[in-house]
Design a protein around this motif. Structure first.
Motif, PDB file in Angstrom:
ATOM      1  N   GLU A 166      -1.857   9.496   1.370  1.00 42.92           N
ATOM      2  CA  GLU A 166      -2.507   9.812   2.643  1.00 42.92           C
ATOM      3  C   GLU A 166      -1.611  10.684   3.521  1.00 42.92           C
ATOM      4  O   GLU A 166      -2.106  11.535   4.258  1.00 42.92           O
ATOM      5  N   SER A 167      -0.287  10.500   3.415  1.00 45.23           N
ATOM      6  CA  SER A 167       0.629  11.338   4.196  1.00 45.23           C
ATOM      7  C   SER A 167       0.579  12.793   3.743  1.00 45.23           C
ATOM      8  O   SER A 167       1.000  13.693   4.462  1.00 45.23           O
ATOM      9  N   GLN A 204      -0.737   4.416  -1.724  1.00 47.67           N
ATOM     10  CA  GLN A 204      -1.820   4.965  -0.906  1.00 47.67           C
ATOM     11  C   GLN A 204      -1.270   5.663   0.330  1.00 47.67           C
ATOM     12  O   GLN A 204      -1.716   6.749   0.688  1.00 47.67           O
ATOM     13  N   GLN A 205      -0.287   5.056   0.988  1.00 50.37           N
ATOM     14  CA  GLN A 205       0.291   5.649   2.192  1.00 50.37           C
ATOM     15  C   GLN A 205       0.950   6.995   1.889  1.00 50.37           C
ATOM     16  O   GLN A 205       0.814   7.945   2.666  1.00 50.37           O
ATOM     17  N   ASN A 239       0.805  -1.228   0.000  1.00 49.77           N
ATOM     18  CA  ASN A 239       0.000   0.000   0.000  1.00 49.77           C
ATOM     19  C   ASN A 239       0.834   1.272   0.000  1.00 49.77           C
ATOM     20  O   ASN A 239       0.363   2.314   0.438  1.00 49.77           O
ATOM     21  N   ILE A 262      -9.288   7.854  -5.146  1.00 47.54           N
ATOM     22  CA  ILE A 262      -9.079   9.142  -4.486  1.00 47.54           C
ATOM     23  C   ILE A 262     -10.427   9.822  -4.290  1.00 47.54           C
ATOM     24  O   ILE A 262     -11.228   9.917  -5.224  1.00 47.54           O
ATOM     25  N   GLY A 318      -2.360  14.149   2.984  1.00 46.38           N
ATOM     26  CA  GLY A 318      -3.716  14.577   3.302  1.00 46.38           C
ATOM     27  C   GLY A 318      -4.767  14.156   2.288  1.00 46.38           C
ATOM     28  O   GLY A 318      -5.910  14.592   2.350  1.00 46.38           O
ATOM     29  N   VAL A 351      -7.361  11.590   0.751  1.00 45.97           N
ATOM     30  CA  VAL A 351      -8.169  10.475   1.246  1.00 45.97           C
ATOM     31  C   VAL A 351      -8.357   9.468   0.114  1.00 45.97           C
ATOM     32  O   VAL A 351      -8.781   9.822  -0.987  1.00 45.97           O
ATOM     33  N   VAL A 352      -8.030   8.196   0.409  1.00 45.34           N
ATOM     34  CA  VAL A 352      -8.172   7.115  -0.564  1.00 45.34           C
ATOM     35  C   VAL A 352      -9.053   6.037   0.044  1.00 45.34           C
ATOM     36  O   VAL A 352      -8.788   5.564   1.143  1.00 45.34           O
TER      37      VAL A 352
END
Length: 110
Positions: A84-85, A80-81, A77, A95, A87, A89-90
């Motif tokens: 997300e880091s 995705q990570q 992931n 997205i 900001g 959203v997944v």
């Protein structure tokens, strides 16, 4: 002598490096900006080969905001990570609020 695809890949990397933190763009948007609107797949190939080039490839997704390139990142992931880091959203590889955070190089780089 440099192959044409290498030159195209370098142009793709130059654009990808300009994507702002917390924003994403699509393979097709980069291709269109480079005057090669039908070359979205080639932009994807460039992203697949970008790992050693300090390119934020995690910020490039398909035209509807799906993380279609995630299998090219180390770990299950990581793409995705990374998003997300920043900001973003997944949910289910999609997205959220894609239109809001979409960065269009054709409009932004004039």
């Amino acid at each position: 002598m440099e192959k044409k695809s290498d030159n195209f890949f370098e142009k793709v990397y130059e654009i990808a490096r300009l994507i702002p933190y917390g924003r994403v763009t699509s393979y097709g948007a980069i291709a269109t900006y480079l005057g090669a609107a039908r070359s979205a797949r080639m932009v994807g190939w460039a992203m697949n080969n970008s790992s050693a080039k300090e390119v934020p490839a995690h910020r490039v997704v398909n035209r509807i905001g799906l993380l279609t390139g995630k299998q090219h990142f180390d770990g299950t992931n990581l793409m995705q990570q990374l998003l997300e880091s920043e900001g973003i959203v997944v949910v289910n590889n999609q997205i959220q609020n894609f239109e809001t955070i979409f960065w269009n190089p054709t409009k932004e780089l004039q």
